[in-house]
Design an enzyme around this catalytic site. Structure first.
Site, PDB file in Angstrom:
ATOM      1  N   TYR A 154      77.427  87.114   4.904  1.00  0.00           N
ATOM      2  CA  TYR A 154      76.648  87.010   3.664  1.00  0.00           C
ATOM      3  C   TYR A 154      76.284  85.546   3.441  1.00  0.00           C
ATOM      4  O   TYR A 154      77.123  84.650   3.608  1.00  0.00           O
ATOM      5  CB  TYR A 154      77.451  87.538   2.476  1.00  0.00           C
ATOM      6  CG  TYR A 154      77.435  89.033   2.338  1.00  0.00           C
ATOM      7  CD1 TYR A 154      76.331  89.689   1.794  1.00  0.00           C
ATOM      8  CD2 TYR A 154      78.515  89.801   2.750  1.00  0.00           C
ATOM      9  CE1 TYR A 154      76.309  91.072   1.670  1.00  0.00           C
ATOM     10  CE2 TYR A 154      78.511  91.172   2.631  1.00  0.00           C
ATOM     11  CZ  TYR A 154      77.396  91.807   2.085  1.00  0.00           C
ATOM     12  OH  TYR A 154      77.382  93.177   1.964  1.00  0.00           O
ATOM     13  N   GLU A 155      75.021  85.312   3.049  1.00  0.00           N
ATOM     14  CA  GLU A 155      74.540  83.949   2.867  1.00  0.00           C
ATOM     15  C   GLU A 155      73.977  83.696   1.471  1.00  0.00           C
ATOM     16  O   GLU A 155      73.656  82.554   1.129  1.00  0.00           O
ATOM     17  CB  GLU A 155      73.482  83.634   3.928  1.00  0.00           C
ATOM     18  CG  GLU A 155      74.020  83.824   5.351  1.00  0.00           C
ATOM     19  CD  GLU A 155      73.020  83.456   6.435  1.00  0.00           C
ATOM     20  OE1 GLU A 155      71.919  82.974   6.099  1.00  0.00           O
ATOM     21  OE2 GLU A 155      73.347  83.645   7.633  1.00  0.00           O
TER      22      GLU A 155
END
Length: 305
Positions: A154-155
């Site tokens: 996840y960014e």
């Protein structure tokens, strides 16, 4: 038993307990990992050369807890397959693992964007509901594909760092305790928000995370060998006790590239006993160039000295 003998026994027992309770990963310097399937360009596992003297992990990119529609929406932990499932099928996973005993296959969660370039955000209704949905949906996918682990990539985040840490930490812990996966990794990079979330996860649940796929290619493309090593040392301190992998991208931008000294830096880190392995983004982008850098990476890792 005399006092001196009792003291020695107690000292040895204390040392043993300290070793048993302290997270200390010896770097797997022969570990090679590569992301695959995100671009949908007909890539197959069998396209990538495999050196039998390394531990080789494919990482499917990605499973995302968003709808599969043209206007994707968050689904609170109900994951769906967003990689090239036609060419990277359960049969293909079984086939490549049967052919190569040193191969494992993991599944990456999240990524940068979903269909149409929409940002993929970590978004939950509650910790308990997200974890419950994620455990259920991922267990189904992992067992269908006979996968070995998960990678957290996840960014972008709608939630605070502690919520992220609790959700991901409990997910990994539950999947491991249930015998669904045997390995887990995270894929942070140098960004204040990203690091805040992943370091919170590491602080609370680092003991269940096996590898840190740090995205060193997110640094400036003018990175030198000495700068790369400084970055590596910094992240080794941030994720203390973790197995930190060096990385490059074959997309053609960012970080220290193989042609500018990446392998020089890796050889230096390996000689110092600090290199946890190498990972590449991605097989899809390497297909047209013949995987030359993948071959060189594995040859470096396979070399004993």
């Amino acid at each position: 038993m005399g006092f001196s003998k009792l003291f020695i026994v107690l000292f040895i027992l204390q040392a043993f307990l300290t070793m048993a309770t302290t997270r200390s990963f010896a770097p797997k310097s022969n570990l090679f990992r590569e992301y695959i399937g995100a671009e949908g360009n007909n890539i197959r596992f069998s396209d990538v050369p495999i050196n039998h003297n390394v531990e080789f992990h494919y990482i499917l990119a990605f499973a995302v807890d968003y709808t599969n529609s043209s206007y994707p929406l968050p689904t609170n932990g109900i994951f769906k397959k967003f990689w090239d499932t036609d060419n990277l099928s359960p049969f293909q996973v079984s086939s490549i693992k049967n052919q190569h005993g040193n191969v494992k296959v993991a599944l990456s969660l999240g990524g940068d964007t979903v269909r149409g370039g929409q940002t993929c955000n970590f978004s939950v209704s509650s910790v308990d509901s997200w974890v419950s949905n994620a455990v259920s949906s991922l267990t189904e996918i992992i067992q269908e594909y006979n996968l070995d682990g998960i990678d957290i990539d996840y960014e972008h985040f709608h939630e605070d760092a502690n919520t992220f840490a609790e959700c991901i930490g409990k997910l990994v812990t539950t999947l491991k305790n249930n015998g669904v996966i045997s390995l887990a990794s995270i894929a942070p990079f140098e960004d204040d928000e990203v690091q805040r979330h992943y370091l919170a996860l590491w602080k609370s649940y680092g003991h269940v995370i096996d590898y840190v796929n740090f995205q060193f290619y997110a640094y400036d493309k003018r990175t030198s060998v000495s700068q790369f090593i400084k970055y590596f040392q910094k992240q080794s301190k941030n994720y203390g006790g973790g197995s930190i992998l060096a990385s490059f991208t074959t997309e053609g931008h960012g970080g220290l590239s193989p042609k500018n000294g990446f392998f020089t830096a890796c050889r230096r880190l390996k000689s110092q006993g600090k290199l946890g392995g190498i990972f590449v983004w991605s097989a899809d982008d390497s297909k047209d160039s013949g995987f030359g850098y993948e071959k060189e990476s594995q040859a470096l890792l396979a070399k004993r000295h």
